[in-house]
Motif scaffolding. Structure first.
Motif, PDB file in Angstrom:
ATOM      1  N   GLU A  98       0.839  -1.209   0.000  1.00 49.48           N
ATOM      2  CA  GLU A  98       0.000   0.000   0.000  1.00 49.48           C
ATOM      3  C   GLU A  98       0.867   1.250   0.000  1.00 49.48           C
ATOM      4  O   GLU A  98       1.978   1.235   0.532  1.00 49.48           O
ATOM      5  N   ASP A  99       0.333   2.347  -0.531  1.00 54.99           N
ATOM      6  CA  ASP A  99       1.049   3.621  -0.448  1.00 54.99           C
ATOM      7  C   ASP A  99       1.021   4.139   0.989  1.00 54.99           C
ATOM      8  O   ASP A  99       2.046   4.437   1.576  1.00 54.99           O
ATOM      9  N   ILE A 100      -0.184   4.257   1.550  1.00 50.36           N
ATOM     10  CA  ILE A 100      -0.299   4.831   2.885  1.00 50.36           C
ATOM     11  C   ILE A 100      -1.497   4.227   3.616  1.00 50.36           C
ATOM     12  O   ILE A 100      -2.544   4.012   3.020  1.00 50.36           O
ATOM     13  N   ASP A 102      -3.939   5.178   6.455  1.00 56.61           N
ATOM     14  CA  ASP A 102      -4.368   6.389   7.162  1.00 56.61           C
ATOM     15  C   ASP A 102      -5.417   5.975   8.209  1.00 56.61           C
ATOM     16  O   ASP A 102      -5.051   5.560   9.313  1.00 56.61           O
ATOM     17  N   SER A 103      -6.697   6.024   7.858  1.00 58.17           N
ATOM     18  CA  SER A 103      -7.730   5.555   8.798  1.00 58.17           C
ATOM     19  C   SER A 103      -7.648   4.045   8.986  1.00 58.17           C
ATOM     20  O   SER A 103      -8.070   3.513  10.001  1.00 58.17           O
ATOM     21  N   GLY A 104      -7.136   3.349   7.967  1.00 58.27           N
ATOM     22  CA  GLY A 104      -7.057   1.890   8.001  1.00 58.27           C
ATOM     23  C   GLY A 104      -8.245   1.225   7.320  1.00 58.27           C
ATOM     24  O   GLY A 104      -8.274   0.009   7.163  1.00 58.27           O
ATOM     25  N   SER A 129       2.663   5.346   7.084  1.00 59.52           N
ATOM     26  CA  SER A 129       1.590   5.093   8.039  1.00 59.52           C
ATOM     27  C   SER A 129       1.330   6.357   8.838  1.00 59.52           C
ATOM     28  O   SER A 129       2.250   6.976   9.355  1.00 59.52           O
ATOM     29  N   LYS A 130       0.041   6.748   8.875  1.00 58.84           N
ATOM     30  CA  LYS A 130      -0.364   7.837   9.765  1.00 58.84           C
ATOM     31  C   LYS A 130      -0.994   7.162  10.984  1.00 58.84           C
ATOM     32  O   LYS A 130      -2.211   7.025  11.084  1.00 58.84           O
ATOM     33  N   GLN A 131      -0.116   6.730  11.851  1.00 54.74           N
ATOM     34  CA  GLN A 131      -0.489   5.889  12.990  1.00 54.74           C
ATOM     35  C   GLN A 131      -1.597   6.505  13.855  1.00 54.74           C
ATOM     36  O   GLN A 131      -2.505   5.824  14.307  1.00 54.74           O
ATOM     37  N   TYR A 151      -1.025  16.295   4.644  1.00 52.05           N
ATOM     38  CA  TYR A 151      -1.359  15.708   3.345  1.00 52.05           C
ATOM     39  C   TYR A 151      -0.093  15.556   2.516  1.00 52.05           C
ATOM     40  O   TYR A 151       0.607  16.527   2.243  1.00 52.05           O
ATOM     41  N   ILE A 152       0.194  14.320   2.130  1.00 51.97           N
ATOM     42  CA  ILE A 152       1.466  14.017   1.481  1.00 51.97           C
ATOM     43  C   ILE A 152       1.267  13.641   0.017  1.00 51.97           C
ATOM     44  O   ILE A 152       0.334  12.897  -0.314  1.00 51.97           O
ATOM     45  N   VAL A 153       2.136  14.176  -0.837  1.00 53.47           N
ATOM     46  CA  VAL A 153       2.070  13.850  -2.266  1.00 53.47           C
ATOM     47  C   VAL A 153       3.441  13.387  -2.755  1.00 53.47           C
ATOM     48  O   VAL A 153       4.455  13.595  -2.109  1.00 53.47           O
ATOM     49  N   GLY A 156       3.986   8.375  -6.063  1.00 51.53           N
ATOM     50  CA  GLY A 156       2.765   7.572  -6.180  1.00 51.53           C
ATOM     51  C   GLY A 156       1.548   8.210  -5.556  1.00 51.53           C
ATOM     52  O   GLY A 156       0.424   7.969  -5.982  1.00 51.53           O
ATOM     53  N   LEU A 157       1.758   9.035  -4.530  1.00 49.69           N
ATOM     54  CA  LEU A 157       0.613   9.635  -3.837  1.00 49.69           C
ATOM     55  C   LEU A 157       0.155  10.916  -4.544  1.00 49.69           C
ATOM     56  O   LEU A 157       0.986  11.718  -4.967  1.00 49.69           O
ATOM     57  N   ASP A 158      -1.158  11.073  -4.618  1.00 48.28           N
ATOM     58  CA  ASP A 158      -1.716  12.172  -5.402  1.00 48.28           C
ATOM     59  C   ASP A 158      -2.459  13.193  -4.563  1.00 48.28           C
ATOM     60  O   ASP A 158      -2.862  12.934  -3.429  1.00 48.28           O
ATOM     61  N   TYR A 159      -2.621  14.369  -5.170  1.00 49.17           N
ATOM     62  CA  TYR A 159      -3.636  15.312  -4.716  1.00 49.17           C
ATOM     63  C   TYR A 159      -4.486  15.596  -5.936  1.00 49.17           C
ATOM     64  O   TYR A 159      -3.961  16.103  -6.937  1.00 49.17           O
TER      65      TYR A 159
HETATM   66  P1  IMP Z   1      -7.443   5.006   4.557  1.00 51.06           P
HETATM   67  O1  IMP Z   1      -8.516   4.126   4.031  1.00 51.06           O
HETATM   68  O2  IMP Z   1      -8.002   6.170   5.340  1.00 51.06           O
HETATM   69  O3  IMP Z   1      -6.369   4.271   5.329  1.00 51.06           O
HETATM   70  O4  IMP Z   1      -6.805   5.750   3.340  1.00 51.06           O
HETATM   71  C1  IMP Z   1      -6.013   5.151   2.428  1.00 51.06           C
HETATM   72  C2  IMP Z   1      -5.982   5.926   1.138  1.00 51.06           C
HETATM   73  O5  IMP Z   1      -6.251   7.338   1.315  1.00 51.06           O
HETATM   74  C3  IMP Z   1      -4.593   5.859   0.578  1.00 51.06           C
HETATM   75  O6  IMP Z   1      -4.425   4.687  -0.198  1.00 51.06           O
HETATM   76  C4  IMP Z   1      -4.504   7.141  -0.208  1.00 51.06           C
HETATM   77  O7  IMP Z   1      -5.033   6.965  -1.509  1.00 51.06           O
HETATM   78  C5  IMP Z   1      -5.368   8.115   0.537  1.00 51.06           C
HETATM   79  N1  IMP Z   1      -4.558   8.987   1.428  1.00 51.06           N
HETATM   80  C6  IMP Z   1      -4.570   9.033   2.788  1.00 51.06           C
HETATM   81  N2  IMP Z   1      -3.723   9.966   3.252  1.00 51.06           N
HETATM   82  C7  IMP Z   1      -3.124  10.515   2.150  1.00 51.06           C
HETATM   83  C8  IMP Z   1      -2.122  11.556   1.963  1.00 51.06           C
HETATM   84  O8  IMP Z   1      -1.579  12.156   2.893  1.00 51.06           O
HETATM   85  N3  IMP Z   1      -1.779  11.818   0.676  1.00 51.06           N
HETATM   86  C9  IMP Z   1      -2.324  11.189  -0.390  1.00 51.06           C
HETATM   87  N4  IMP Z   1      -3.262  10.226  -0.262  1.00 51.06           N
HETATM   88  C10 IMP Z   1      -3.657   9.894   0.996  1.00 51.06           C
END
Ligand code: IMP
Ligand code: MG
Length: 182
Positions: A98-100, A102-104, A129-131, A151-153, A156-159
Motif C-alpha cells: 500500500e502507499d499509505i 491512514d484511517s485503516g 503510516s499515519k499511525q 497531506y502528502i504527495v 505515487g501519492l496524489d492530490y
Molecule cells: P485510509 O482508508 O483512510 O487508510 O486511506 C487510504 C488511502 O487514502 C490511501 O491509499 C490514499 O489513496 C489516501 N490517502 C490518505 N492519506 C493521504 C495523503 O496524505 N496523501 C495522499 N493520499 C492519501
C-alpha cells in the motif's frame, strides 16, 4: 513541479535506503515461502516497483485497483474495488503493498476481500503510516515511514490525481490545498 514542492519530507536518498532495508527484511522473512506481492493501484505503483526489485527471492506479482471515495469533509468514504487479481492466491503467502495506511479502512476492506480467497498468510507493507489517524485497527507488518497528519504527495501519492510522479515525498500545507488546483 519541483519548485512547487521545495522541501521534501522524505528524500529520494532516504527512500532508497529504507526500501533496501525493507527488501532485505522481506526476503529473509519470506525465504522458502510462496510469496505473491500484491500492489494496490494507483498509489502504490512507484513504491511497488522499487520494493519488488529490492526483494531477492522468487515471487509473483499481481495488482488490485481501488479507489477510496472521500466525502466532502475529507473523511474516508466507500472503498471501491475497480479491478481484481489475475491469478489465484489460495495457499500462497500474500504481501499487500500500500502507499499509505491512514484511517485503516481501505486496508481492512482489502484484507477482507483477500481473506476470502484463502491465502496461507497475509501481511501488509505500507510505504507510509499515519499511525495516529487510525479509525480501525489493522496490523501493518512493514512500514517505510511513520508520518504526521499532513497531506502528502509524490512517489505515487496524489492530490486530485496529480503529483504522483514527484520523485520524493512532500507535504502540502493548508495553503497549498486551497491554492494548487492546477
Ligand atoms: P485510509 O482508508 O483512510 O487508510 O486511506 C487510504 C488511502 O487514502 C490511501 O491509499 C490514499 O489513496 C489516501 N490517502 C490518505 N492519506 C493521504 C495523503 O496524505 N496523501 C495522499 N493520499 C492519501
Ligand atoms: Mg488517493
Amino acid at each position: 513541479m519541483e519548485r512547487l514542492f521545495g522541501k521534501p519530507i522524505v528524500t529520494q536518498e532516504q527512500m532508497r535506503t529504507r526500501i533496501r532495508e525493507l527488501g532485505r527484511q522481506i526476503s529473509a522473512d519470506y525465504a522458502g515461502k510462496d510469496l505473491v506481492l500484491i500492489g494496490v493501484l494507483k498509489g502504490a505503483y512507484a513504491f511497488y516497483a522499487d520494493l519488488a526489485r529490492a526483494i531477492r527471492i522468487p515471487m509473483r506479482v499481481d495488482f488490485l485497483v481501488v479507489t477510496t471515495e472521500k466525502t466532502k469533509d475529507g473523511t474516508p468514504g466507500r472503498v471501491k474495488l475497480i479491478s481484481d487479481l489475475t491469478e489465484t492466491i489460495t495457499g500462497k503467502d500474500v504481501l499487500l503493498v500500500e502507499d499509505i495506511v491512514d484511517s485503516g479502512l481501505t486496508a481492512r476492506r482489502l484484507l477482507t476481500v483477500l481473506a476470502k480467497k484463502k491465502p496461507r498468510s497475509i501481511n501488509i507493507c505500507a510505504l507510509l503510516s499515519k499511525q495516529d489517524n487510525r479509525v480501525v485497527n489493522v496490523p501493518v507488518a512493514y512500514v517505510g515511514f511513520t508520518v504526521p497528519d499532513r497531506y502528502i504527495v509524490g512517489y505515487g501519492l496524489d492530490y486530485q490525481q496529480k503529483y504522483r510522479n514527484l520523485p520524493y515525498l512532500a507535504a502540502l500545507d493548508e495553503e497549498d490545498l486551497t491554492k494548487k488546483r492546477k
